[in-house]
Design a protein around this motif. Structure first.
Motif, short mmCIF file in Angstrom:
data_model
loop_
_atom_site.label_atom_id
_atom_site.label_comp_id
_atom_site.label_asym_id
_atom_site.label_seq_id
_atom_site.Cartn_x
_atom_site.Cartn_y
_atom_site.Cartn_z
N PRO A 27 14.72 -2.33 5.14
CA PRO A 27 13.68 -1.58 4.42
C PRO A 27 13.59 -0.12 4.86
O PRO A 27 13.18 0.74 4.10
N ALA A 28 13.98 0.15 6.12
CA ALA A 28 13.89 1.52 6.62
C ALA A 28 14.82 2.46 5.87
O ALA A 28 14.58 3.66 5.80
N ARG B 269 5.49 -5.01 7.39
CA ARG B 269 6.76 -4.35 7.18
C ARG B 269 6.63 -2.87 7.53
O ARG B 269 5.78 -2.17 7.01
N CYS B 270 7.42 -2.45 8.45
CA CYS B 270 7.48 -1.03 8.75
C CYS B 270 8.90 -0.72 9.18
O CYS B 270 9.69 -1.61 9.47
N CYS B 271 9.22 0.57 9.20
CA CYS B 271 10.60 0.91 9.52
C CYS B 271 10.72 1.23 10.99
O CYS B 271 11.76 1.27 11.52
N ILE C 125 0.84 -1.18 0.00
CA ILE C 125 0.00 0.00 0.00
C ILE C 125 0.88 1.25 0.00
O ILE C 125 1.86 1.32 0.72
N ARG D 51 7.74 2.16 -0.65
CA ARG D 51 6.44 1.55 -0.91
C ARG D 51 5.74 2.17 -2.11
O ARG D 51 4.70 1.73 -2.49
N ASN E 278 9.80 3.83 4.13
CA ASN E 278 10.44 2.82 3.32
C ASN E 278 9.86 2.83 1.92
O ASN E 278 8.92 3.54 1.62
N GLU F 36 6.24 6.15 9.37
CA GLU F 36 6.25 4.70 9.20
C GLU F 36 6.26 4.29 7.73
O GLU F 36 6.49 3.14 7.39
N THR F 37 5.97 5.21 6.85
CA THR F 37 5.95 4.83 5.44
C THR F 37 7.18 5.36 4.69
O THR F 37 7.16 5.48 3.49
N MET G 84 -0.96 -0.07 6.88
CA MET G 84 0.48 -0.15 6.83
C MET G 84 0.93 -0.35 5.39
O MET G 84 0.20 -0.90 4.58
N PRO G 85 2.13 0.10 5.05
CA PRO G 85 2.53 0.08 3.66
C PRO G 85 2.75 -1.31 3.09
O PRO G 85 2.64 -1.51 1.90
N LEU G 86 3.07 -2.26 3.91
CA LEU G 86 3.28 -3.60 3.40
C LEU G 86 2.82 -4.61 4.44
O LEU G 86 3.20 -4.52 5.60
#
Lengths: 488, 183
Positions: free
Chosen positions: A125-126, A486-488, A10, B114, B112, B109-110, A468-470
């Motif tokens: 990923p962060a 998945r979050c940073c 997302i 995406r 990364n 939080e986003t 959340m983005p993933l």
């Protein structure tokens, strides 16, 4: 019993896609599906509207490549009014479009491709983003990236009056020309953009080609498909992003067909699957044969690499040098190495910059005959350009009052829908093995498969997702038994 | 892997953009969305409705329609001390017409990767600041997000539920923005 893993990247301010990976009882990949939300009703939305408004409306389809839709639409509308266009308008449109390509390719390469290679596909990923790239390679380069983007965008604004949501193209030409003083404002930026394309190529050589592991992934990894290639070429079979004929070449280098815009329906058809709204284009004369690779397949890619695969040469000298270097490294022309799409974008940028330089030196470019007023309504038009993400087709009809009666679009990414599905499964199958659950690095390497295509799906949607983005969900027996995000 | 690359290109402010874009301003009220994609237009509709009330306030600029994202936002936000973005949002089980207010710290939080085309909002802001571009800090990036029903159908109309709620949302958001401006 099937296990389902969902990768749901997302995004904020952009569209989103989702990958479902189905595992069998042993934990091996059984199947994968790349699903996206499809925008609805555009053809119905435009019916009944004045056909000359469509080039302005279609820029709302996509927030990422509005100029591509603007150009394809303008050409289709030209056709609805008899097809006569001021020659200078074609030059100006092409000049504008070169800057738009550079603007888009810079963003993709540095924001999306570079993190995987500069920081590594299994990096945290962060930090695996353009900010991480800047931390790694230096603040100066970050400034150059942003500055070069801005220059490319300013060039669009000066030529076309706006740098987004274009209103510039009109039937028979364009709404404004390029004044001599505007040309002089642009000229030094074009030189700087050319320098930046050379710098970017060198960065790629140093960071990617200088790493044997990366070269091995690109050339020998699972990111390859035996499908064909599509792209627009000029009379010399060099890539042309604004105008030309569509050429299709198989993965061994043999020409399958070539067609003009008005012939597209004879050569391309679209297959429908029940599990997605998005259609799957294929070569019509071969018929739909399923998601299969091989010399007899009817599937093709329409990507930067595909454009170079169908080309015999580049249109400009430095781009030709880069073209030869790329295919020599890849082991020959054409290439099936899909991750080389990132490299192909850099080669294309060189041609874009060199073409801009040519236009800057064209004594006709500041002329004033930039529009021919249409004298007739002929009722049907076709427009094909190369969008950054693939061949883009617009086909319109209108009635005797020039009101739209139908519209059909095949957008760049749609061409690649089947290959994206296939390579996602191929990569997932090679990385996810029985007894080994996917980790963040593996999930990112699966994402790299479709990121090579720079897919552009519901990008006209801007809503914040509120999620959340993933998210990765693991199902057993239809029930969720494990969930991690998945979050940073 | 080399990290020694050097590039002597001009910084963004040298790229020739008009001087007026470089003058520091205080607050940008930004209507975000797509005007022909049903409820996706809610941010634009709000900005249009509020512009007559807000545009005369010193230091406040109202941009009714912004449909760009990613790194392009740097060109829009550069020079401002505060952002009030009006946008749409979809949450699981959300009721259309509900609205939420949060600031840029909620977007961390986003950061990364995406966004499938470009850098996301938080990354773009962080990168811009890192490059020395004058941008609002996270606590001064205020987002007003309205829960929507449909952003997948091409239409110039909002969905019925959202259209019915619009007058109330306009009043609520106007009050919220005015309160924000005095903080």
């Amino acid at each position: 019993m099937t296990t389902q893993i969902s990768i749901d990247p997302i995004t904020r301010l952009e569209g989103h896609g989702k990958i479902d990976i189905y595992l069998d009882d042993d934990g091996a990949v059984e199947d994968t599906f790349f699903q996206i939300p499809e925008l609805r009703g555009f053809e119905r939305f435009v019916v009944g509207r004045p056909i000359e408004e469509l080039p302005r409306i279609v820029t709302r389809i996509c927030g990422v490549c509005p100029a591509s839709h603007h150009m394809a639409s303008a050409k289709a509308v030209d056709g609805c009014f008899g097809g006569e266009v001021a020659p200078l308008a074609h030059k100006l449109r092409d000049m504008y479009y070169q800057a738009h390509f550079i603007h888009s390719h810079i963003a993709h390469f540095y924001a999306l491709a570079a993190p995987d290679f500069v920081l590594g596909p299994d990096a945290d990923p962060a930090t695996r983003n353009v900010l991480g790239v800047v931390h790694k390679v230096g603040l100066e380069i970050g400034g150059a990236v942003i500055g070069s983007r801005s220059k490319a965008q300013e060039i669009q604004r000066i030529i076309g009056g706006r740098n987004t949501q274009d209103i510039w193209c009109l039937p028979g030409g364009v709404a404004k020309g390029l004044k001599p003083e505007e040309l002089e404002q642009i000229r030094p930026w074009v030189d700087e953009l050319y320098d930046f394309t050379q710098f970017s190529l060198q960065l790629f050589r140093d960071v990617v080609l200088g790493n044997a592991g990366y070269v091995d992934i690109i050339v020998n990894g699972p990111y390859t498909l035996d499908v064909h290639n599509m792209g627009v070429v000029d009379d010399d079979n060099a890539p042309n992003f604004y105008d030309g004929t569509v050429r299709v070449v198989d993965f061994e280098g043999n020409e399958i067909c070539r067609y003009k815009a008005e012939e597209y329906a004879d050569f391309v058809a679209e297959h429908v699957e029940s599990w997605t709204y998005l259609k799957f284009p294929y070569l019509k004369k071969r018929g739909w044969k399923g998601f299969v690779e091989g010399i007899d397949t009817s599937l093709y890619c329409a990507t930067p690499l595909a454009r170079l695969n169908v080309a015999d040469r580049m249109a400009t000298p430095k781009a030709q040098e880069a073209f030869e270097e790329m295919f020599t490294t890849l082991g020959g022309h054409p290439s099936r190495a899909l991750l080389a799409n990132h490299w192909a974008r850099l080669v294309e940028m060189v041609q874009n910059a060199e073409t801009l330089k040519r236009y800057c030196d064209d004594p006709e470019i500041t002329g004033t005959e930039f529009r021919v007023i249409p004298q007739q309504i002929t009722g049907e038009g076709f427009g094909i350009v190369e969008a950054m993400r693939g061949t883009l087709t617009h086909h319109y009809t209108c009635d005797e009052r020039a009101l739209c009666t139908s519209a059909n679009l095949i957008v760049g990414t749609t061409n690649n829908n089947a290959p994206i599905q296939m390579v996602t499964k191929k990569v997932a199958s090679s990385l996810i093995k029985p007894g080994k659950e996917p980790d963040q690095g593996i999930l990112n390497m699966i994402e790299m498969a479709f990121r090579a295509f720079d897919p552009c799906y519901s990008c006209a949607t801007h809503s914040l997702p509120g999620e959340m983005p993933l998210q990765v969900d693991v199902f057993k027996g239809g029930e969720l038994y494990r969930e991690f995000r998945r979050c940073c | 892997m080399s990290t020694q690359h050097s590039y002597q290109a001009a910084r963004p402010r040298d790229c020739g953009a008009p001087a007026r874009r470089r003058r520091p301003r205080r607050t940008l009220v930004l209507g975000m969305g797509n005007p022909i994609l049903s409820d996706d237009a809610i941010g634009i509709r709000l900005a249009s409705a509020l512009k007559p009330r807000l545009e005369d306030i010193p230091g406040v600029d109202v941009v009714e329609e912004c449909c760009v994202g990613g790194l392009n936002l740097l060109d829009v936000l550069e020079g401002y001390d505060r952002l009030i973005a009006l946008d749409s949002i979809k949450t699981i089980g959300g009721v259309p017409g509900t609205w939420y207010a949060f600031d840029g710290t909620a977007l961390r939080e986003t950061m990364n990767l995406r966004n499938v085309h470009d850098a996301n909002f938080a990354t773009t802001l962080a990168l811009g600041r890192h490059m020395g571009i004058h941008l609002p800090d996270d606590r001064r990036c205020h987002v007003v997000a309205v829960e929507i029903a449909d952003n997948m159908t091409f239409s110039e109309s909002l969905s019925p539920a959202l259209e019915a709620a619009l007058p109330r949302i306009v009043l609520d958001v106007k009050t919220h923005i005015l309160m924000t401006l005095v903080t």
